[in-house]
Design a protein around this motif. Sequence first.
Motif, PDB file in Angstrom:
ATOM      1  N   PRO A  99       0.807  -1.220   0.000  1.00 28.19           N
ATOM      2  CA  PRO A  99       0.000   0.000   0.000  1.00 28.19           C
ATOM      3  C   PRO A  99       0.838   1.266   0.000  1.00 28.19           C
ATOM      4  CG  PRO A  99       0.012  -0.990   2.173  1.00 28.19           C
ATOM      5  CD  PRO A  99       0.721  -1.951   1.254  1.00 28.19           C
ATOM      6  N   ALA A 100       2.157   1.157   0.216  1.00 35.13           N
ATOM      7  CA  ALA A 100       2.994   2.352   0.283  1.00 35.13           C
ATOM      8  C   ALA A 100       3.335   2.911  -1.083  1.00 35.13           C
ATOM      9  CB  ALA A 100       4.281   2.049   1.044  1.00 35.13           C
ATOM     10  N   LEU A 101       3.135   2.153  -2.132  1.00 35.44           N
ATOM     11  CA  LEU A 101       3.448   2.630  -3.476  1.00 35.44           C
ATOM     12  C   LEU A 101       2.199   3.206  -4.136  1.00 35.44           C
ATOM     13  CD1 LEU A 101       5.763  -0.197  -4.844  1.00 35.44           C
ATOM     14  CD2 LEU A 101       6.413   2.053  -3.992  1.00 35.44           C
ATOM     15  N   PRO A 102       2.402   4.189  -4.999  1.00 40.10           N
ATOM     16  CA  PRO A 102       1.246   4.735  -5.727  1.00 40.10           C
ATOM     17  C   PRO A 102       0.658   3.680  -6.647  1.00 40.10           C
ATOM     18  CG  PRO A 102       3.290   5.538  -6.655  1.00 40.10           C
ATOM     19  CD  PRO A 102       3.656   4.791  -5.408  1.00 40.10           C
ATOM     20  N   HIS A 103      -0.611   3.798  -6.931  1.00 43.80           N
ATOM     21  CA  HIS A 103      -1.284   2.833  -7.792  1.00 43.80           C
ATOM     22  C   HIS A 103      -0.971   3.056  -9.263  1.00 43.80           C
ATOM     23  CE1 HIS A 103      -3.928   1.075  -4.644  1.00 43.80           C
ATOM     24  NE2 HIS A 103      -3.556   2.189  -4.042  1.00 43.80           N
ATOM     25  N   HIS A 104      -0.907   4.311  -9.691  1.00 43.62           N
ATOM     26  CA  HIS A 104      -0.682   4.635 -11.103  1.00 43.62           C
ATOM     27  C   HIS A 104       0.257   5.830 -11.198  1.00 43.62           C
ATOM     28  CE1 HIS A 104      -4.033   1.976 -11.917  1.00 43.62           C
ATOM     29  NE2 HIS A 104      -4.721   2.648 -11.018  1.00 43.62           N
ATOM     30  N   ILE A 105       1.268   5.702 -12.053  1.00 45.07           N
ATOM     31  CA  ILE A 105       2.213   6.792 -12.270  1.00 45.07           C
ATOM     32  C   ILE A 105       2.175   7.165 -13.747  1.00 45.07           C
ATOM     33  CG2 ILE A 105       4.624   7.528 -12.208  1.00 45.07           C
ATOM     34  CD1 ILE A 105       5.064   5.446  -9.984  1.00 45.07           C
ATOM     35  N   PHE A 106       2.004   8.442 -13.996  1.00 45.36           N
ATOM     36  CA  PHE A 106       2.085   8.983 -15.354  1.00 45.36           C
ATOM     37  C   PHE A 106       3.168  10.034 -15.381  1.00 45.36           C
ATOM     38  CE2 PHE A 106      -1.604   6.738 -16.344  1.00 45.36           C
ATOM     39  CZ  PHE A 106      -1.799   6.790 -17.717  1.00 45.36           C
ATOM     40  N   MET A 107       3.990   9.974 -16.405  1.00 50.37           N
ATOM     41  CA  MET A 107       4.986  11.017 -16.592  1.00 50.37           C
ATOM     42  C   MET A 107       4.253  12.213 -17.184  1.00 50.37           C
ATOM     43  SD  MET A 107       7.308   9.183 -15.381  1.00 50.37           S
ATOM     44  CE  MET A 107       8.746  10.232 -15.432  1.00 50.37           C
ATOM     45  N   LEU A 108       4.505  13.383 -16.638  1.00 50.92           N
ATOM     46  CA  LEU A 108       3.926  14.624 -17.143  1.00 50.92           C
ATOM     47  C   LEU A 108       5.089  15.574 -17.341  1.00 50.92           C
ATOM     48  CD1 LEU A 108       1.440  16.312 -17.901  1.00 50.92           C
ATOM     49  CD2 LEU A 108       1.301  17.013 -15.510  1.00 50.92           C
ATOM     50  N   SER A 109       5.529  15.701 -18.577  1.00 46.14           N
ATOM     51  CA  SER A 109       6.763  16.412 -18.869  1.00 46.14           C
ATOM     52  C   SER A 109       6.592  17.415 -19.994  1.00 46.14           C
ATOM     53  CB  SER A 109       7.840  15.395 -19.268  1.00 46.14           C
ATOM     54  OG  SER A 109       9.038  16.041 -19.629  1.00 46.14           O
ATOM     55  N   PHE A 115      13.029   9.720 -26.994  1.00 38.49           N
ATOM     56  CA  PHE A 115      13.872   9.001 -26.044  1.00 38.49           C
ATOM     57  C   PHE A 115      13.247   9.007 -24.650  1.00 38.49           C
ATOM     58  CE2 PHE A 115      17.153   8.891 -22.760  1.00 38.49           C
ATOM     59  CZ  PHE A 115      17.710   7.664 -23.026  1.00 38.49           C
ATOM     60  N   ASP A 116      12.741  10.163 -24.219  1.00 38.82           N
ATOM     61  CA  ASP A 116      12.104  10.237 -22.897  1.00 38.82           C
ATOM     62  C   ASP A 116      10.879   9.335 -22.825  1.00 38.82           C
ATOM     63  OD1 ASP A 116      13.824  11.949 -21.490  1.00 38.82           O
ATOM     64  OD2 ASP A 116      12.897  13.728 -22.372  1.00 38.82           O
ATOM     65  N   LYS A 117      10.102   9.323 -23.889  1.00 41.94           N
ATOM     66  CA  LYS A 117       8.915   8.457 -23.913  1.00 41.94           C
ATOM     67  C   LYS A 117       9.305   6.991 -23.836  1.00 41.94           C
ATOM     68  CE  LYS A 117       6.249  11.817 -26.538  1.00 41.94           C
ATOM     69  NZ  LYS A 117       5.636  12.136 -27.826  1.00 41.94           N
ATOM     70  N   LEU A 118      10.329   6.603 -24.587  1.00 36.76           N
ATOM     71  CA  LEU A 118      10.797   5.222 -24.595  1.00 36.76           C
ATOM     72  C   LEU A 118      11.372   4.831 -23.233  1.00 36.76           C
ATOM     73  CD1 LEU A 118      11.264   2.685 -26.320  1.00 36.76           C
ATOM     74  CD2 LEU A 118      13.493   3.626 -26.927  1.00 36.76           C
ATOM     75  N   LEU A 119      12.194   5.703 -22.667  1.00 36.67           N
ATOM     76  CA  LEU A 119      12.777   5.411 -21.363  1.00 36.67           C
ATOM     77  C   LEU A 119      11.691   5.292 -20.293  1.00 36.67           C
ATOM     78  CD1 LEU A 119      15.286   4.932 -19.672  1.00 36.67           C
ATOM     79  CD2 LEU A 119      15.552   7.416 -19.465  1.00 36.67           C
TER      80      LEU A 119
END
Length: 152
Positions: A99-109, A115-119
């Motif tokens: 439960p300590a980790l977030p459920h969903h992570i989205f990069m917002l950049s 390259f950033d998208k692939l990484l």
Amino acid sequence: MNTSSNSSVVPSTLIVDDNEADAVWTKRTLERSGRYGEIFVEESGSDAIARFREYEARRQKEPARCPPMLVLLDINMPGMNGYDVLKALRASPHRADSPALPHHIFMLSSSDDDFDKLLSRSFEMVGGYLVKPLSPSQAADLADRFGTPTHE
């Protein structure tokens, strides 16, 4: 919070962004959608990691706030960048069932670089990549995908 009938609401969201103007824009976009409960902002990757490391203590004080259901994570930040945050979460003894980790992570950049998208996609915990600024339709889509259905 205004929600429309049969819409989904994301109970808690964490924005991690060192750029105050971007963080304010993102938070206002989420708020205006009426589909986000608690919205928190951390200005650095290290502050975001501290939020997860302090999970147990925070959960006792703020059970609705921990962990955030959705994290919108910037890449380019001084010190600990978004990729460093992902590496720290991946190395955490708490894995997906924790439960300590977030459920969903989205990069917002602000980066639209392939390259950033692939990484970003190389981290299994990343659910997607969005280019700033967050639009109202993107906010609604995230709520539809990851929110809890409401029936008012």
